[in-house]
Design an enzyme around this catalytic site. Structure first.
Site, PDB file in Angstrom:
ATOM      1  CB  CYS A  93      -0.922  -0.011   1.208  1.00 41.41           C
ATOM      2  SG  CYS A  93      -2.065   1.392   1.270  1.00 41.41           S
ATOM      3  CB  CYS A 187      -7.081  -1.328   6.875  1.00 44.34           C
ATOM      4  SG  CYS A 187      -6.509  -1.298   5.155  1.00 44.34           S
TER       5      CYS A 187
END
Length: 353
Positions: A93, A187
Site C-alpha cells: 500500500c 484494514c
C-alpha cells in the site's frame, strides 16, 4: 489523512508551522459499513479526517482509489497467501498507493506529501531514512523501498515524536481524533479472519483451494491440512498433536516450510526454523546501491523483530543474507529490512528456500 491521530497531528503541526496544508483521504473500499474499533480506512475514518480538516480550517478532499487498492494490494495479497507466502499489505500500500499514486497527485499540485508515519528523513543529497524516535511505534520497516526520488518530496512530521506527544498535539489543537484507538491488524479484513478472506478472494482469482498432507522433513505423513493459506512458517497452532524427537524427548512441532507445488505443509521441531542464510528478492536500496559485502548490518525479518547482525551479498535483483547468529522463522513473502544503526539501508521480500 487516514482519520487517525497520527495523520491528524501531522496536519496540525504543519498548519502551526505556517505551511499551506491540504487534507486528503483515500477511499479504498466501496463498503458503507461502520468500522469496528481499531480498524482504519472506513467511512467513519473519512468523517474523522474531514472533521479534523474543518477544525484546522484547511481544505479537504477524498480521492477515489478503490480499484487501484484492489489491484495492487488486495489481489496480490490473496495470491501470495495461495502461493504459500506471508505477504505484508502495508508495504504494498505504501509503495503503490500512498507513495506512488498519491505522491504523484501531490506533485501535480506542486505540493509535497506528508503522512503520519513514525519514521524520519534527514540529509540533503542523499536523503537518509531513519527509524522513528518512538521505538514502539517505528514504521520504518514498511518503508524500505522508498528511493531518493520519493524521499525528496516526503515529510513525516511525527517521526521525531512519541505517541504520547502526538496525542498531546492533537488535544492542544482540539481534534476529535486525539484519543482515538490505534488501528490494528489488516484494514481490509474487518473481522480479522485472514484465512476466510483469502478463501473468498481465491474464487475471484479463479484459484482453487484443496486439502493436502502435513509431512515431516523425512516425508512421513502425520495429518492433513485444509489449505496452505491458513498457515505460515513458524506457526504452531492448528497442527496435529503429534510431537517429533527421540523416544522420551518429544518436541513440539511448527510449520517449517510450505510447498505450493505439492500442496504440502512441512513440520518439524523449532530447530528447523533457525536460518543463518536466506535469499531476498526485489532488492531496493535507499541510497541507490547495495552496501559493502564486509559491512555488518542489522536485519529485521518481521515488524516486531528486534533485529539480528548480518552481512549481505548482492545477487542479481536481490541479495543473500548471512546472519551472524541463527534467525528464527524468516517467512517467504515477509520483508527483510537492513539497518545501519537507525538508518534504513534497504530491503526486499524473503524468498522460499
Amino acid at each position: 489523512m487516514s482519520g487517525g491521530v497520527d495523520s491528524s497531528a501531522a496536519a496540525a503541526l504543519l498548519h502551526e508551522q505556517g505551511h499551506e496544508v491540504i487534507g486528503v483521504s483515500l477511499r479504498l473500499s466501496r463498503s458503507d459499513r461502520p468500522s469496528a474499533p481499531g480498524r482504519c480506512c472506513s467511512p467513519d475514518d473519512l468523517d474523522d479526517a474531514r472533521s479534523v480538516a474543518e477544525t484546522l480550517g484547511i481544505p479537504f478532499y477524498v480521492f477515489e482509489a478503490t480499484e487501484l487498492f484492489d489491484r495492487t494490494v488486495v489481489r496480490p495479497f490473496v495470491a501470495s497467501y495461495l502461493d504459500g507466502e506471508t505477504p505484508i499489505p502495508c508495504t504494498a500500500c505504501n509503495r503503490e498507493v500512498k507513495f506512488g499514486h498519491l505522491l504523484a497527485k501531490a506533485r501535480s499540485l506542486g505540493a509535497r506529501l506528508a503522512t503520519g508515519h513514525y519514521a524520519r528523513i534527514e540529509g540533503e543529497g542523499p536523503r537518509r531514512l531513519l527509524r522513528g524516535v518512538d521505538a514502539a511505534r517505528d514504521q520504518s520497516y514498511f518503508l524500505y523501498d522508498l528511493g531518493q526520488d520519493e524521499l525528496n518530496d516526503l515529510v513525516f512530521p511525527v517521526g521525531g515524536l512519541t505517541k504520547a506527544q502526538t496525542r498531546d498535539i492533537a488535544r492542544r489543537a482540539g481534534l476529535r481524533t486525539a484519543d482515538k484507538p490505534e488501528s490494528q491488524d489488516i484494514c481490509f479484513i474487518p473481522d480479522g479472519d485472514t484465512a476466510g478472506f483469502v478463501e473468498r478472494g481465491a474464487a475471484k482469482l479463479g484459484r482453487s483451494l484443496a486439502p493436502g498432507p502435513i509431512v515431516t522433513r523425512d516425508g512421513e505423513i502425520i495429518g492433513e491440512h485444509d489449505g496452505l493459506h491458513a498457515y505460515t512458517v513458524g506457526q504452531r497452532k492448528g497442527l496435529p498433536s503429534a510431537a517429533l524427537g527421540p523416544a522420551g524427548h518429544k518436541l513440539p512441532i511448527y510449520v517449517s516450510e510450505l510447498r505450493p507445488a505439492s500442496n504440502e505443509i512441512v513440520v518439524g521441531p523449532a530447530a528447523e526454523l533457525e536460518k543463518t542464510t536466506f535469499r531476498v528478492a526485489k532488492a531496493a536500496w535507499i541510497a541507490g546501491h547495495p552496501p559493502a559485502e564486509d559491512e555488518t548490518l542489522t536485519v529485521r525479518v518481521r515488524h516486531r523483530h528486534t533485529g539480528s547482525a548480518c552481512t549481505v551479498r548482492a545477487s542479481g535483483e536481490g541479495f543473500v543474507v548471512h546472519a551472524l547468529e541463527p534467525i528464527r522463522s524468516p517467512a517467504p513473502g515477509q520483508s527483510a529490512v537492513l539497518y545501519r544503526g537507525d538508518e534504513v539501508v534497504g530491503g526486499g521480500a524473503i524468498e522460499r528456500s
